[in-house]
Motif scaffolding. Structure first.
Motif, PDB file in Angstrom:
ATOM      1  N   CYS A 406      -0.037  -9.446 -11.201  1.00 58.10           N
ATOM      2  CA  CYS A 406       0.807 -10.409 -10.459  1.00 58.10           C
ATOM      3  C   CYS A 406       0.438 -10.979  -8.942  1.00 58.10           C
ATOM      4  O   CYS A 406       0.092 -10.302  -8.312  1.00 58.10           O
ATOM      5  CB  CYS A 406       2.393 -10.290 -10.506  1.00 58.10           C
ATOM      6  N   HIS A 409       5.046 -12.426  -5.179  1.00 58.37           N
ATOM      7  CA  HIS A 409       6.236 -13.249  -5.764  1.00 58.37           C
ATOM      8  C   HIS A 409       6.792 -14.401  -5.091  1.00 58.37           C
ATOM      9  O   HIS A 409       6.660 -14.513  -3.694  1.00 58.37           O
ATOM     10  CB  HIS A 409       7.239 -12.287  -6.090  1.00 58.37           C
ATOM     11  N   LEU A 414      13.726 -21.012 -13.579  1.00 56.96           N
ATOM     12  CA  LEU A 414      13.394 -20.730 -15.109  1.00 56.96           C
ATOM     13  C   LEU A 414      13.540 -21.908 -15.901  1.00 56.96           C
ATOM     14  O   LEU A 414      12.976 -22.219 -16.856  1.00 56.96           O
ATOM     15  CB  LEU A 414      13.958 -19.608 -15.631  1.00 56.96           C
ATOM     16  N   GLY A 446       9.141 -14.398  -8.697  1.00 56.24           N
ATOM     17  CA  GLY A 446       8.001 -13.717  -9.665  1.00 56.24           C
ATOM     18  C   GLY A 446       6.884 -14.543  -9.492  1.00 56.24           C
ATOM     19  O   GLY A 446       6.482 -15.411  -8.581  1.00 56.24           O
ATOM     20  N   ARG A 448       4.626 -17.594 -10.992  1.00 60.09           N
ATOM     21  CA  ARG A 448       5.040 -18.717 -11.548  1.00 60.09           C
ATOM     22  C   ARG A 448       4.191 -18.811 -12.688  1.00 60.09           C
ATOM     23  O   ARG A 448       4.711 -19.170 -13.960  1.00 60.09           O
ATOM     24  CB  ARG A 448       5.028 -19.815 -10.436  1.00 60.09           C
ATOM     25  N   LEU A 451       5.204 -16.478 -15.343  1.00 61.94           N
ATOM     26  CA  LEU A 451       6.552 -16.723 -16.229  1.00 61.94           C
ATOM     27  C   LEU A 451       6.254 -17.883 -17.108  1.00 61.94           C
ATOM     28  O   LEU A 451       6.810 -18.001 -17.961  1.00 61.94           O
ATOM     29  CB  LEU A 451       7.366 -16.900 -14.998  1.00 61.94           C
ATOM     30  N   LEU A 454       4.768 -16.521 -19.906  1.00 62.51           N
ATOM     31  CA  LEU A 454       5.738 -15.879 -20.865  1.00 62.51           C
ATOM     32  C   LEU A 454       6.536 -16.592 -21.526  1.00 62.51           C
ATOM     33  O   LEU A 454       6.686 -16.339 -22.976  1.00 62.51           O
ATOM     34  CB  LEU A 454       6.781 -15.156 -19.685  1.00 62.51           C
ATOM     35  N   HIS A 534       6.031  -7.468 -13.754  1.00 66.55           N
ATOM     36  CA  HIS A 534       7.247  -8.186 -13.129  1.00 66.55           C
ATOM     37  C   HIS A 534       8.251  -6.826 -12.834  1.00 66.55           C
ATOM     38  O   HIS A 534       9.332  -7.024 -12.053  1.00 66.55           O
ATOM     39  CB  HIS A 534       8.043  -9.259 -13.829  1.00 66.55           C
ATOM     40  N   LEU A 554      14.553  -8.960 -16.341  1.00 67.77           N
ATOM     41  CA  LEU A 554      13.565  -9.338 -15.186  1.00 67.77           C
ATOM     42  C   LEU A 554      14.279  -8.964 -14.020  1.00 67.77           C
ATOM     43  O   LEU A 554      15.683  -9.481 -13.959  1.00 67.77           O
ATOM     44  CB  LEU A 554      13.177 -10.704 -15.330  1.00 67.77           C
TER      45      LEU A 554
END
Length: 557
Positions: A406, A409, A414, A446, A448, A451, A454, A534, A554
């Motif tokens: 990662c 953050h 979201l 987190g 970006r 995510l 994800l 994460h 998370l």
């Protein structure tokens, strides 16, 4: 690091704990020491204040006594001025002396003495005939010309045999000739008893000195000190020349002991009163207090030392374990890096041998097999199918290894990430007639890009396993669970059976094949890796009515 910059040493936790423990012990010792020394100062101050109060009281009492004596001497002198002739032991004059003596409680006897030292008048006793006191210091002082009040040395009276303190005054004619010496006798036994009764116990003293340093009275009484000259002692040599009143701590001349003393010099009478207490008495009281503090401080110090040592040993063990863990982690990271590098090389370089195997298999079939041989074609199909599966698995391995660590953050919305993912997958969603509904999605900290991947892989895995010719609903929701956000993804009409409980989302499931246009197993494995990077976790379940639920935890921050 810039040139010339020095790296600051960082204390380990065990060393910091040891330092803090030492500081705690020092703090306890310093606190109790300060309390002990403050108590010592308070005791010495209280003792000094008590001495000063007692000295003031004695100065007032003694001054009153001598002022009364001076008044009696003045009355007798005036009577002698009006007396026509001085006949020895005149009864009328004796009656006068008796009347005066009744009003002077501190005076035990009155004497009128001729310059030659013989008694002219005496009350209440009449001395034996021929008794002379010409050698007394107070008589000698007046013969030498002293006209003021004279306080002689303590003596034993030659008239009544009692220990007395003579207070005298000269009676002179108008031309200055000494006519008589008027003397009052103050009984010292009563004065000594008074001083002894009011001194501080157990070793306090009360003393009355003449202005020349002669000890006149003392409590407790000491025969060897009465009338002794102490003019070379610290009181007369050091302190009285500086101030007529004061307090000091010094080795006194009377008994050679360290004492706290307060003194007062009477302004109208040539005497000095002194009150003292033994310094050791105060120190004994302080030592008792210090012993009590010590009995309290020692367990505290031992407890602090024990706790510090226990914490130090525990932290040393923890640091040793952390160093071991760091070495193991470094070794594991190095091994993982090497394994990742080998896997990348393998996935990349194995593509060419696979193409070579397939090409030469085709050439071999063309040269050795007759045309239209269905059995050879089947064999060639098996070879091609195996090569394609192996190539797909190598590609999946490359994609999985492509999920890096990662980045730093940052706040990630979201709902916005989901909206971008839906826009990107709009053609596939429309083709699959799938509907996505989301509610209560939060903003978290987190990476970006990860995510976004994800959500992309989660929705892709669900779409790839949609049952043909069915309408699919996908729901996303979130709720706070302590320090984590719990994301729940629901999907109906899927043929992914996760069973009950947790699943490990393997990278390549047994029998996995990309022949259906995608690889949901790989997508979910990538999702699991992103979640783990994460600091979260992921699991799935399949309900009895065929609904698939994916759970993602998370960190909120």
């Amino acid at each position: 690091m810039p040139n010339g910059a020095t790296k600051r040493p960082v204390l380990r936790a065990s060393t910091s704990a040891l330092v803090m423990g030492v500081l705690a012990v020092l703090f306890v010792l310093a606190t109790f020491s300060a309390m002990a020394w403050q108590r010592r100062a308070d005791l010495l101050h209280d003792r000094q204040v008590n001495n000063e109060r007692l000295a003031d009281t004695l100065a007032e009492h003694t001054g009153g006594m001598f002022r009364q004596s001076a008044m009696v001497l003045s009355l007798v002198s005036e009577r002698l001025d009006h007396q026509r002739g001085l006949s020895a032991h005149d009864p009328v004059f004796g009656g006068f002396l008796a009347n005066v003596l009744r009003h002077a409680s501190t005076v035990t006897a009155i004497r009128v003495i001729t310059p030659g030292g013989h008694y002219l008048h005496s009350y209440p006793e009449i001395p034996p005939e021929g008794t002379s006191v010409a050698d007394r210091d107070y008589v000698q002082a007046h013969l030498a010309g002293e006209s003021s009040l004279v306080i002689g040395k303590p003596i034993i009276s030659r008239v009544n045999g009692k220990r007395v303190l003579p207070v005298s005054q000269a009676h002179r004619s108008p031309d200055g000739r000494l006519v008589a010496v008027i003397a009052l006798m103050i009984q010292l036994d009563h004065m000594n008893e008074l001083f002894d009764s009011i001194r501080q116990r157990p070793n306090g003293t009360v003393a009355l000195f003449n202005a020349d340093g002669t000890l006149l009275s003392r409590g407790p009484f000491d025969e060897g000190l009465m009338g002794k000259d102490f003019s070379q002692g610290p009181l007369f040599k050091e302190h009285l020349p500086q101030a007529p009143t004061g307090s000091y701590t010094s080795v006194v001349a009377t008994d050679g002991k360290l004492r706290q003393a307060s003194y007062r010099r009477l302004g109208d009478v040539p005497v000095v009163v002194s009150v003292s207490t033994l310094h050791d008495d105060t120190m004994m009281q302080w030592e008792g207090y210090a012993t009590t503090l010590l009995t309290i401080a020692i367990p505290l110090v031992l407890a602090a030392a024990a706790i510090t040592w226990a914490m130090h040993r525990q932290l040393v063990a923890r640091e040793r374990f952390e160093r071991l863990l760091a070495r193991r982690s470094a070794d594991l990271e190095l091994a993982n890096e090497e394994l990742r590098h080998i896997a990348e090389i393998s996935a990349h370089h194995l593509q060419e041998p696979l193409r070579t195997v397939l090409s030469y298999a085709q050439l071999l079939v063309r040269k050795t097999a007759p045309d239209g041989n269905s059995e050879v074609d089947d064999y060639l199909g098996f070879i091609r199918s195996g090569i394609e599966r192996m190539r797909a698995q190598l590609n999946a391995l490359q994609r999985y290894l492509g999920v890096a660590q990662c980045r730093p953050h940052e706040p990630v919305s979201l709902p916005r990430v989901l909206a971008e993912t839906i826009d990107l997958l709009e053609p596939r969603l429309a083709a699959a007639e799938a509907e996505i509904r989301a509610r209560d999605l939060p903003e978290i900290m987190g990476d970006r890009q990860h995510l976004s991947g994800l959500f992309h892989h989660l929705i892709s895995a669900i779409l790839e396993r949609r049952r043909p010719d069915t309408y699919q609903k996908i729901g996303l929701s979130a709720e706070r669970d302590g320090e984590m956000w719990h994301l729940l993804i629901r999907a109906d009409n899927t043929d992914i059976d996760f069973g009950e409980g947790e699943t490990s989302f393997p990278l390549l499931a047994p029998g996995s094949s990309p022949t259906r246009g995608g690889n949901p197993t790989l997508s979910l494995a990538i999702c699991r890796k992103i979640v783990q990077l994460h600091g979260g976790s992921m699991w799935a379940e399949t309900t009895g009515d065929g609904e698939t639920r994916l759970h993602v935890l998370l960190p909120a921050e």
